[in-house]
Design an enzyme around this catalytic site. Structure first.
Site, PDB file in Angstrom:
ATOM      1  N   GLY A  21      -6.754  13.499  -6.736  1.00 25.47           N
ATOM      2  CA  GLY A  21      -8.132  13.144  -6.449  1.00 25.47           C
ATOM      3  C   GLY A  21      -8.240  12.444  -5.117  1.00 25.47           C
ATOM      4  O   GLY A  21      -7.234  12.127  -4.474  1.00 25.47           O
ATOM      5  N   GLY A  23     -11.082   9.810  -2.571  1.00 30.83           N
ATOM      6  CA  GLY A  23     -12.305   9.048  -2.417  1.00 30.83           C
ATOM      7  C   GLY A  23     -12.479   8.677  -0.964  1.00 30.83           C
ATOM      8  O   GLY A  23     -11.784   9.186  -0.075  1.00 30.83           O
ATOM      9  N   GLY A  24     -13.406   7.770  -0.704  1.00 29.59           N
ATOM     10  CA  GLY A  24     -13.688   7.399   0.665  1.00 29.59           C
ATOM     11  C   GLY A  24     -12.537   6.693   1.345  1.00 29.59           C
ATOM     12  O   GLY A  24     -12.317   6.856   2.547  1.00 29.59           O
ATOM     13  N   MET A  25     -11.782   5.880   0.601  1.00 35.77           N
ATOM     14  CA  MET A  25     -10.706   5.093   1.201  1.00 35.77           C
ATOM     15  C   MET A  25      -9.363   5.797   1.164  1.00 35.77           C
ATOM     16  O   MET A  25      -8.547   5.625   2.064  1.00 35.77           O
ATOM     17  CB  MET A  25     -10.564   3.746   0.472  1.00 35.77           C
ATOM     18  CG  MET A  25     -11.525   2.693   0.953  1.00 35.77           C
ATOM     19  SD  MET A  25     -10.896   1.016   0.676  1.00 35.77           S
ATOM     20  CE  MET A  25     -10.226   1.094  -0.965  1.00 35.77           C
ATOM     21  N   VAL A  28      -5.160  10.295  -3.968  1.00 39.77           N
ATOM     22  CA  VAL A  28      -4.188  10.037  -5.025  1.00 39.77           C
ATOM     23  C   VAL A  28      -3.392  11.315  -5.267  1.00 39.77           C
ATOM     24  O   VAL A  28      -3.964  12.397  -5.446  1.00 39.77           O
ATOM     25  CB  VAL A  28      -4.872   9.590  -6.330  1.00 39.77           C
ATOM     26  CG1 VAL A  28      -3.826   9.323  -7.411  1.00 39.77           C
ATOM     27  CG2 VAL A  28      -5.718   8.330  -6.086  1.00 39.77           C
ATOM     28  N   LYS A  43      -1.312   6.332  -4.546  1.00 45.24           N
ATOM     29  CA  LYS A  43      -2.579   6.223  -3.814  1.00 45.24           C
ATOM     30  C   LYS A  43      -2.286   5.859  -2.372  1.00 45.24           C
ATOM     31  O   LYS A  43      -1.599   4.877  -2.096  1.00 45.24           O
ATOM     32  CB  LYS A  43      -3.493   5.179  -4.446  1.00 45.24           C
ATOM     33  CG  LYS A  43      -4.876   5.136  -3.789  1.00 45.24           C
ATOM     34  CD  LYS A  43      -5.878   4.340  -4.596  1.00 45.24           C
ATOM     35  CE  LYS A  43      -7.260   4.430  -3.984  1.00 45.24           C
ATOM     36  NZ  LYS A  43      -8.275   3.715  -4.804  1.00 45.24           N
ATOM     37  N   ASP A 136     -17.137  -2.030 -10.512  1.00 47.26           N
ATOM     38  CA  ASP A 136     -17.298  -0.574 -10.390  1.00 47.26           C
ATOM     39  C   ASP A 136     -17.063   0.105 -11.733  1.00 47.26           C
ATOM     40  O   ASP A 136     -16.474   1.180 -11.805  1.00 47.26           O
ATOM     41  CB  ASP A 136     -16.347  -0.026  -9.328  1.00 47.26           C
ATOM     42  CG  ASP A 136     -16.733   1.380  -8.859  1.00 47.26           C
ATOM     43  OD1 ASP A 136     -17.888   1.794  -9.103  1.00 47.26           O
ATOM     44  OD2 ASP A 136     -15.890   2.073  -8.262  1.00 47.26           O
TER      45      ASP A 136
END
Length: 306
Positions: A21, A23-25, A28, A43, A136
């Site tokens: 997966g 994300g913005g940062m 993974v 990550k 979150d």
């Protein structure tokens, strides 16, 4: 290690097998630890952010939060390194599906199952709130694994009480807006642990109704089979003002278990507790063991349907 094309072997030890997966940062990856022969999750902070002090600090904060937490329903960090300015950490790999995936596949979930999942998430938060605030919580960040256990994911927005107080700026939105408490939407830097109670109330409604709540519509209109006290419960959890909510994750969990136990007394009573299962809170452990078996069955039934 490049952002879009990582080396096959990282740190001379971790063999990248697949992307799990992104994300913005960061991204993974599924990796094989050649020293132990075990599969892990890695990550990696995207290279574009490695010179951004604020993003590096936030990534480091996620590592710090996870390393300081020790609960069976929270993912464990096993290693963290910085190689030539590329930050990454290794965590346990668990095969599972997020609650979001379950909702997309199944729609409304059983009341017993919702009780189990949210009780375990609340139990994890009881531990986490001694050190941090998650900020979150959402169906995307709660996973049910293939063995029926639950994991709370992604502490990247966690608010620690010490070294990183100034990383969150007033007016900066954090988390998924639909699950952010009103005070978090207004000023994420000043929230306390009650900001994590609000999304539990939203999730309670959504997991039972199959859609996010309409505050003008009763949950019981959508699910008339539920105990009547579910309506007051979710509205208290998702109250606009923090002082009107449950004041702790423990209070949320015990109130939820009370609703369940009263409903069970009307239908025959709960099972005995299972003291050998470390992933079950003390209240309703026997129920949770049965429901974990239900999740396992649902998981494998879903695999056969694919």
């Amino acid at each position: 290690m490049k952002d879009d094309s990582p080396q096959k072997i990282v740190a001379g030890r971790y063999e990248i097998l697949a992307t799990l997966g992104q994300g913005g940062m960061g991204r993974v990856y599924l990796v094989l630890d050649r020293e132990t022969g075990e599969k892990r999750a890695m990550k990696v902070l995207r290279q574009r952010w490695q010179y951004n002090d604020r993003i590096v600090a936030r990534f480091s904060r996620e590592v710090e939060a996870l390393r300081r937490l020790n609960h069976p329903c929270i993912l464990k960090i096993l290693d963290t390194q910085n190689i030539d300015g590329q930050f990454f950490y290794i965590m346990e790999y668990v095969r599972g599906k997020s609650i979001r995936t379950w909702l997309n596949e199944r729609g409304q979930l059983q009341f017993n199952s919702v009780v189990r999942v949210l009780s375990l998430v609340a139990h994890a938060l009881e531990h986490a709130h001694q050190l941090t605030i998650h900020r979150d919580i959402s169906p995307d960040n709660v996973m049910v694994t293939s063995d029926g256990t639950v994991r709370l994911l992604d502490f990247g927005l966690a608010k620690l009480d010490d070294a990183h107080q100034n990383l969150t700026m007033v007016g900066v939105n954090m988390g998924k807006i639909q699950y952010n408490s009103p005070e978090q939407q207004e000023n994420a830097s000043t929230v306390d642990h009650r900001a994590d109670i609000y999304p539990l109330g939203i999730m309670f409604y959504e997991m039972l109704a199959g859609k996010r709540p309409d505050f003008n519509t009763s949950l019981l209109q959508v699910r008339p089979d539920l105990p009547a006290s579910c309506e007051a419960f979710w509205r208290k959890a998702a109250a606009r003002l923090p002082e009107d909510r449950f004041q702790s994750a423990q209070e949320f969990r015990l109130a939820l278990m009370n609703i369940f136990e009263r409903s069970q007394r009307r239908t025959g009573g709960p099972a005995q507790a299972n003291p050998d299962d470390p992933t079950e809170p003390e209240a309703g452990a026997g129920l949770f063991a049965r429901l974990r078996a239900w999740w396992v069955g649902l998981w494998h039934r879903g695999e056969r349907d694919e």
